[in-house]
Design a protein around this motif. Structure first.
Motif, PDB file in Angstrom:
ATOM      1  N   ALA A  67       0.848  -1.190   0.000  1.00  0.00           N
ATOM      2  CA  ALA A  67       0.000   0.000   0.000  1.00  0.00           C
ATOM      3  C   ALA A  67       0.881   1.236   0.000  1.00  0.00           C
ATOM      4  CB  ALA A  67      -0.906   0.009   1.226  1.00  0.00           C
ATOM      5  N   GLY A  68       0.530   2.205  -0.817  1.00  0.00           N
ATOM      6  CA  GLY A  68       1.263   3.458  -0.864  1.00  0.00           C
ATOM      7  C   GLY A  68       0.370   4.640  -0.530  1.00  0.00           C
ATOM      8  N   LYS A  69       0.904   5.537   0.265  1.00  0.00           N
ATOM      9  CA  LYS A  69       0.212   6.769   0.634  1.00  0.00           C
ATOM     10  C   LYS A  69       1.147   7.915   0.288  1.00  0.00           C
ATOM     11  CE  LYS A  69      -2.108   4.305   4.305  1.00  0.00           C
ATOM     12  NZ  LYS A  69      -2.453   4.223   5.712  1.00  0.00           N
ATOM     13  N   ILE A  70       0.773   8.681  -0.727  1.00  0.00           N
ATOM     14  CA  ILE A  70       1.650   9.733  -1.239  1.00  0.00           C
ATOM     15  C   ILE A  70       0.949  11.081  -1.124  1.00  0.00           C
ATOM     16  CG2 ILE A  70       2.949  10.541  -3.243  1.00  0.00           C
ATOM     17  CD1 ILE A  70       2.702   7.583  -4.303  1.00  0.00           C
ATOM     18  N   LYS A  71       1.577  11.998  -0.396  1.00  0.00           N
ATOM     19  CA  LYS A  71       1.031  13.350  -0.292  1.00  0.00           C
ATOM     20  C   LYS A  71       1.467  14.127  -1.531  1.00  0.00           C
ATOM     21  CE  LYS A  71       0.428  17.345   2.564  1.00  0.00           C
ATOM     22  NZ  LYS A  71       0.625  17.979   3.842  1.00  0.00           N
ATOM     23  N   LEU A  72       0.496  14.575  -2.304  1.00  0.00           N
ATOM     24  CA  LEU A  72       0.781  15.299  -3.540  1.00  0.00           C
ATOM     25  C   LEU A  72       1.126  16.752  -3.253  1.00  0.00           C
ATOM     26  CD1 LEU A  72      -2.088  13.814  -5.733  1.00  0.00           C
ATOM     27  CD2 LEU A  72       0.304  13.075  -5.593  1.00  0.00           C
ATOM     28  N   GLU A  73       1.780  17.379  -4.217  1.00  0.00           N
ATOM     29  CA  GLU A  73       2.200  18.768  -4.054  1.00  0.00           C
ATOM     30  C   GLU A  73       1.015  19.712  -3.877  1.00  0.00           C
ATOM     31  OE1 GLU A  73       4.795  19.413  -7.406  1.00  0.00           O
ATOM     32  OE2 GLU A  73       6.419  18.289  -6.452  1.00  0.00           O
ATOM     33  N   ASN A  74      -0.165  19.324  -4.391  1.00  0.00           N
ATOM     34  CA  ASN A  74      -1.345  20.177  -4.241  1.00  0.00           C
ATOM     35  C   ASN A  74      -2.060  19.951  -2.909  1.00  0.00           C
ATOM     36  OD1 ASN A  74      -2.737  17.771  -4.531  1.00  0.00           O
ATOM     37  ND2 ASN A  74      -3.636  18.284  -6.508  1.00  0.00           N
ATOM     38  N   GLY A  75      -1.470  19.102  -2.027  1.00  0.00           N
ATOM     39  CA  GLY A  75      -2.034  18.852  -0.707  1.00  0.00           C
ATOM     40  C   GLY A  75      -2.953  17.643  -0.643  1.00  0.00           C
ATOM     41  N   GLU A  76      -3.371  17.127  -1.777  1.00  0.00           N
ATOM     42  CA  GLU A  76      -4.223  15.938  -1.794  1.00  0.00           C
ATOM     43  C   GLU A  76      -3.381  14.690  -1.552  1.00  0.00           C
ATOM     44  OE1 GLU A  76      -6.493  15.758  -5.406  1.00  0.00           O
ATOM     45  OE2 GLU A  76      -7.245  17.795  -5.168  1.00  0.00           O
ATOM     46  N   MET A  77      -4.063  13.580  -1.314  1.00  0.00           N
ATOM     47  CA  MET A  77      -3.396  12.297  -1.101  1.00  0.00           C
ATOM     48  C   MET A  77      -3.662  11.376  -2.284  1.00  0.00           C
ATOM     49  SD  MET A  77      -1.714  12.369   1.751  1.00  0.00           S
ATOM     50  CE  MET A  77      -1.346  10.650   2.022  1.00  0.00           C
ATOM     51  N   LEU A  78      -2.644  10.630  -2.663  1.00  0.00           N
ATOM     52  CA  LEU A  78      -2.765   9.583  -3.672  1.00  0.00           C
ATOM     53  C   LEU A  78      -2.574   8.264  -2.933  1.00  0.00           C
ATOM     54  CD1 LEU A  78      -2.909   8.472  -6.582  1.00  0.00           C
ATOM     55  CD2 LEU A  78      -0.432   8.844  -6.739  1.00  0.00           C
ATOM     56  N   TYR A  79      -3.603   7.424  -2.954  1.00  0.00           N
ATOM     57  CA  TYR A  79      -3.543   6.108  -2.332  1.00  0.00           C
ATOM     58  C   TYR A  79      -3.460   5.070  -3.441  1.00  0.00           C
ATOM     59  CZ  TYR A  79      -5.304   8.735   1.655  1.00  0.00           C
ATOM     60  OH  TYR A  79      -5.455   9.662   2.660  1.00  0.00           O
ATOM     61  N   VAL A  80      -2.482   4.180  -3.340  1.00  0.00           N
ATOM     62  CA  VAL A  80      -2.282   3.160  -4.367  1.00  0.00           C
ATOM     63  C   VAL A  80      -2.022   1.810  -3.720  1.00  0.00           C
ATOM     64  CG1 VAL A  80      -1.371   4.794  -6.079  1.00  0.00           C
ATOM     65  CG2 VAL A  80       0.206   3.613  -4.550  1.00  0.00           C
ATOM     66  N   THR A  81      -2.293   0.756  -4.486  1.00  0.00           N
ATOM     67  CA  THR A  81      -1.943  -0.600  -4.077  1.00  0.00           C
ATOM     68  C   THR A  81      -1.217  -1.272  -5.220  1.00  0.00           C
ATOM     69  OG1 THR A  81      -3.727  -0.875  -2.481  1.00  0.00           O
ATOM     70  CG2 THR A  81      -2.865  -2.884  -3.462  1.00  0.00           C
ATOM     71  N   LEU A  82      -0.192  -2.007  -4.865  1.00  0.00           N
ATOM     72  CA  LEU A  82       0.606  -2.794  -5.801  1.00  0.00           C
ATOM     73  C   LEU A  82       0.472  -4.246  -5.374  1.00  0.00           C
ATOM     74  CD1 LEU A  82       2.871  -2.839  -7.995  1.00  0.00           C
ATOM     75  CD2 LEU A  82       4.481  -2.606  -6.123  1.00  0.00           C
ATOM     76  N   LEU A  83      -0.035  -5.100  -6.278  1.00  0.00           N
ATOM     77  CA  LEU A  83      -0.170  -6.524  -6.001  1.00  0.00           C
ATOM     78  C   LEU A  83       0.832  -7.283  -6.850  1.00  0.00           C
ATOM     79  CD1 LEU A  83      -4.066  -6.833  -6.111  1.00  0.00           C
ATOM     80  CD2 LEU A  83      -2.607  -6.615  -4.088  1.00  0.00           C
ATOM     81  N   SER A 108       0.872  -6.000   3.536  1.00  0.00           N
ATOM     82  CA  SER A 108       1.962  -6.518   4.356  1.00  0.00           C
ATOM     83  C   SER A 108       3.136  -5.544   4.347  1.00  0.00           C
ATOM     84  CB  SER A 108       2.402  -7.890   3.860  1.00  0.00           C
ATOM     85  OG  SER A 108       2.651  -7.858   2.480  1.00  0.00           O
ATOM     86  N   ILE A 109       3.113  -4.609   3.398  1.00  0.00           N
ATOM     87  CA  ILE A 109       4.108  -3.537   3.338  1.00  0.00           C
ATOM     88  C   ILE A 109       3.351  -2.237   3.075  1.00  0.00           C
ATOM     89  CG2 ILE A 109       6.106  -2.594   2.104  1.00  0.00           C
ATOM     90  CD1 ILE A 109       6.868  -5.468   1.347  1.00  0.00           C
ATOM     91  N   THR A 110       3.672  -1.217   3.848  1.00  0.00           N
ATOM     92  CA  THR A 110       3.058   0.098   3.656  1.00  0.00           C
ATOM     93  C   THR A 110       4.161   1.123   3.455  1.00  0.00           C
ATOM     94  OG1 THR A 110       1.217  -0.521   5.098  1.00  0.00           O
ATOM     95  CG2 THR A 110       1.508   1.833   4.651  1.00  0.00           C
ATOM     96  N   VAL A 111       3.985   1.966   2.449  1.00  0.00           N
ATOM     97  CA  VAL A 111       4.960   3.000   2.126  1.00  0.00           C
ATOM     98  C   VAL A 111       4.256   4.353   2.210  1.00  0.00           C
ATOM     99  CG1 VAL A 111       6.516   3.883   0.349  1.00  0.00           C
ATOM    100  CG2 VAL A 111       6.167   1.415   0.574  1.00  0.00           C
ATOM    101  N   GLU A 112       4.855   5.290   2.951  1.00  0.00           N
ATOM    102  CA  GLU A 112       4.325   6.647   3.050  1.00  0.00           C
ATOM    103  C   GLU A 112       5.412   7.633   2.649  1.00  0.00           C
ATOM    104  OE1 GLU A 112       1.956   7.791   6.454  1.00  0.00           O
ATOM    105  OE2 GLU A 112       1.854   5.668   7.046  1.00  0.00           O
ATOM    106  N   THR A 113       5.039   8.578   1.794  1.00  0.00           N
ATOM    107  CA  THR A 113       6.001   9.575   1.327  1.00  0.00           C
ATOM    108  C   THR A 113       5.250  10.752   0.714  1.00  0.00           C
ATOM    109  OG1 THR A 113       8.055   9.846   0.080  1.00  0.00           O
ATOM    110  CG2 THR A 113       6.321   8.529  -0.967  1.00  0.00           C
ATOM    111  N   ASP A 114       5.998  11.605   0.040  1.00  0.00           N
ATOM    112  CA  ASP A 114       5.386  12.724  -0.667  1.00  0.00           C
ATOM    113  C   ASP A 114       5.808  12.691  -2.136  1.00  0.00           C
ATOM    114  OD1 ASP A 114       7.987  13.873  -0.846  1.00  0.00           O
ATOM    115  OD2 ASP A 114       7.696  14.898   1.045  1.00  0.00           O
ATOM    116  N   GLU A 115       5.121  13.499  -2.932  1.00  0.00           N
ATOM    117  CA  GLU A 115       5.352  13.516  -4.373  1.00  0.00           C
ATOM    118  C   GLU A 115       6.787  13.911  -4.717  1.00  0.00           C
ATOM    119  OE1 GLU A 115       3.288  15.353  -8.431  1.00  0.00           O
ATOM    120  OE2 GLU A 115       2.523  15.937  -6.459  1.00  0.00           O
TER     121      GLU A 115
END
Length: 161
Positions: A67-83, A108-115
């Motif tokens: 699972a990925g949680k990415i804070k975008l430059e415009n302040g919104e969040m992008l949530y993604v999943t990679l299987l 089983s793996i979570t990644v948090e970051t920004d754009e």
């Protein structure tokens, strides 16, 4: 981005094992997010060249839901999943809520970051080293479940300082 890595092949006596279809980036993405489109293209490129991925990274993400949680430059969040499946990226998708509505067991793996960090890693000459550097400076947070995944993540950080 998000530690794109394959799973190691599995051996089973469970009968018919079907090879996973390769992930194909959407040609006309309905999302307005350029970062998701760029990541989709990188995921497809990864599948084409996954045999060049270091073994330690392959072992880290063996048959995982990432699972990925990415804070975008415009302040919104992008949530993604990679299987992962069959040694390739089986699926990569985004959604609008913090928790993946399609997930059956949770990541089983979570990644948090920004754009900014994602782009820095993608644009790097050595993306894996840049990702590890970002993990060490805490701009790329990777959480893993289980002792084995924690050991593989520690090994990855040690090899690619």
């Amino acid at each position: 981005m998000l530690l794109f890595a394959p799973i190691a092949g599995a051996v089973s006596n469970a009968g018919n094992i079907k090879k996973a279809d390769l992930y194909k980036a959407p040609e006309n993405s309905t999302t307005n997010n350029n970062l998701f489109a760029e990541l989709s293209t990188k995921a497809e490129l990864y599948n084409t060249n996954f045999d060049k991925v270091p073994g330690v990274l392959q072992r880290l993400v063996a048959s995982e839901e990432i699972a990925g949680k990415i804070k975008l430059e415009n302040g919104e969040m992008l949530y993604v999943t990679l299987l992962m499946g069959g040694g390739k990226i089986r699926d990569f998708y985004s959604y609008t809520t913090p928790n993946d509505p399609n997930s059956k067991f949770g990541p089983s793996i979570t990644v948090e970051t920004d754009e900014k960090t994602v782009k820095k890693v993608l644009d790097s000459e050595e993306p894996l080293k840049e990702a590890v550097k970002s993990m060490n400076d805490d701009s790329l947070k990777v959480e893993t479940e289980g002792i084995f995944r924690n050991m593989m993540l520690s090994t990855l950080k040690a090899f690619y300082k």
